[in-house]
Design an enzyme around this catalytic site. Structure first.
Site, PDB file in Angstrom:
ATOM      1  N   THR A 207       0.855  -1.200   0.000  1.00 40.28           N
ATOM      2  CA  THR A 207       0.000   0.000   0.000  1.00 40.28           C
ATOM      3  C   THR A 207       0.885   1.242   0.000  1.00 40.28           C
ATOM      4  O   THR A 207       1.991   1.213   0.507  1.00 40.28           O
ATOM      5  CB  THR A 207      -0.857  -0.033   1.285  1.00 40.28           C
ATOM      6  OG1 THR A 207      -1.829  -1.044   1.121  1.00 40.28           O
ATOM      7  CG2 THR A 207      -1.538   1.289   1.586  1.00 40.28           C
ATOM      8  N   ARG A 235     -14.403  -7.437   0.495  1.00 43.35           N
ATOM      9  CA  ARG A 235     -13.647  -7.065   1.702  1.00 43.35           C
ATOM     10  C   ARG A 235     -13.026  -5.662   1.574  1.00 43.35           C
ATOM     11  O   ARG A 235     -12.480  -5.291   0.549  1.00 43.35           O
ATOM     12  CB  ARG A 235     -12.546  -8.108   1.932  1.00 43.35           C
ATOM     13  CG  ARG A 235     -11.622  -7.820   3.121  1.00 43.35           C
ATOM     14  CD  ARG A 235     -10.364  -7.109   2.701  1.00 43.35           C
ATOM     15  NE  ARG A 235      -9.415  -6.976   3.815  1.00 43.35           N
ATOM     16  CZ  ARG A 235      -8.363  -6.172   3.799  1.00 43.35           C
ATOM     17  NH1 ARG A 235      -8.130  -5.420   2.744  1.00 43.35           N
ATOM     18  NH2 ARG A 235      -7.536  -6.108   4.824  1.00 43.35           N
TER      19      ARG A 235
HETATM   20  N1  ASP Z   1      -3.678  -2.226   4.821  1.00 41.07           N
HETATM   21  C1  ASP Z   1      -4.060  -2.736   3.553  1.00 41.07           C
HETATM   22  C2  ASP Z   1      -5.351  -3.508   3.703  1.00 41.07           C
HETATM   23  O1  ASP Z   1      -5.524  -4.205   4.674  1.00 41.07           O
HETATM   24  C3  ASP Z   1      -3.050  -3.624   2.930  1.00 41.07           C
HETATM   25  C4  ASP Z   1      -1.673  -3.012   2.778  1.00 41.07           C
HETATM   26  O2  ASP Z   1      -1.248  -2.251   3.632  1.00 41.07           O
HETATM   27  O3  ASP Z   1      -1.010  -3.309   1.771  1.00 41.07           O
HETATM   28  O4  ASP Z   1      -6.172  -3.461   2.811  1.00 41.07           O
END
Ligand code: ASP
Length: 340
Positions: A207, A235
């Site tokens: 992310t 989700r």
């Molecule tokens: N925090 C993000 C999620 O749970 C995933 C990530 O940080 O890559 O969707």
């Protein structure tokens, strides 16, 4: 007569006091702050040797471009909000991160993207979740904040809104890269064989997020993601949730998170850190130590976060082997991948 003289003296004192006050206020109001920007490109199982030399170089290069472009907005007197947007667009357009082009795929092999942005000067915020055709989800989040009465729009409704805002739309396949397709194929194969998923793939988050402090002392934060690989049933993680994955308040700090979203939602990580500063009298660093390294680590939750407080102090914390990250202020420009 004496009384009249006293009144005149009082009037003069009052007048001089007003001049002093307006001079002092203009100095305070005109005072510029040294801007700061911090970025992340995801935490996770990123160990030395897990990336080729070329991958390492191009990831560092693009992190540097994103950092410098956002910082340039700030040094030109631009807003923290615009700096956050500028840097996130660069990271979304790069194939190296789990946001925009290069985002992970859900269980059905499609991309569903989430993003959020917050302005710490007025606590305005905007977010989108589960969108499939907007090239830069961070622009959709910003449009929700500025041009709608809402904070979070999802799915088809969010896409219709983005269309009405004339944002650039793309085919869902635009987000697919060779690397993501391969890793999704592998995970499908593992599933078919009844094997568990490789944690190295599952816990490589990717992310992107940016926090900035501008010359006027305003803080903004933003986060953009494809979520978690193989996610099902629509989700949604922490990234588009204000208070969980993103938060900004000029009075305390700006935060953007990356990691196993389900835990970050339950802890309300970004707001928790801000609250600990506001009500627990903690510094940004102390609040991160407690929330990330004690609370989340205690729950076996993996991830990391970046933050800036109102004085320009920066944190880049994670409990994984690595996190793509960097910050820039008037003295330093730092970009790192691994823990050491
Ligand atoms: N925090 C993000 C999620 O749970 C995933 C990530 O940080 O890559 O969707």
């Amino acid at each position: 007569l004496l009384l009249q003289a006293d009144i005149n003296i009082m009037k003069r004192i009052h007048f001089l006091f007003l001049i002093y006050l307006s001079f002092h206020c203009s100095q305070v109001l005109g005072q510029k702050i040294n801007p700061v920007i911090v970025i992340h490109g995801g935490a996770g199982v990123i160990e030395r040797g897990s990336l080729s030399e070329n991958e390492e170089k191009s990831i560092i290069a693009i992190l540097q471009v994103a950092l410098d472009s956002g910082y340039a907005v700030l040094t030109r007197g631009g807003s923290a909000l615009n700096a956050v947007e500028k840097s996130i667009i660069i990271l979304e357009n790069s194939p190296h991160f789990n946001a925009g082009h290069g985002a992970v795929m859900n269980f059905d092999g499609r991309h569903e993207l989430d993003a959020s942005i917050m302005d710490g000067s007025n606590l305005q915020a905007g977010a989108v979740a589960g969108i499939t055709n907007v090239k830069n989800p961070i622009l959709a989040a910003k449009a929700v904040m500025l041009n709608s009465p809402h904070v979070l729009l999802s799915g088809e409704g969010a896409e219709n809104f983005a269309r009405s805002e004339q944002l650039e739309l793309v085919e869902n396949s635009y987000f697919t890269t060779e690397r993501i397709q391969k890793s999704w194929n592998n995970s499908k194969l593992q599933r078919q064989k009844g094997e568990g998923l490789n944690p190295k793939n599952v816990y490589k988050f990717g992310t992107v997020g940016v926090v900035a402090l501008d010359q006027d002392g305003n803080i903004a934060a933003g986060t953009s993601t494809g979520g978690m690989m193989n996610k099902k049933y629509g989700r949604i993680g922490d990234s588009p949730l204000i208070g969980a994955g993103t938060y900004a308040d000029n009075e305390t700090c700006g935060i953007s998170c990356t990691g196993h979203g389900e835990y970050f939602i339950r802890v309300g990580v970004a707001k928790e850190i801000s609250d600990q500063m506001a009500f627990g009298n903690k510094t940004l660093d102390e609040a991160v130590q407690y929330t990330l390294h004690k609370k989340l680590t205690g729950m076996n939750a993996l991830g990391g976060l970046i933050g800036i407080d109102k004085s320009g102090n920066v944190v880049m914390g994670f409990n994984t082997p690595g996190m793509y990250r960097g910050y820039r202020n008037q003295d330093e420009s730092v970009v790192r991948i691994y823990a050491d």
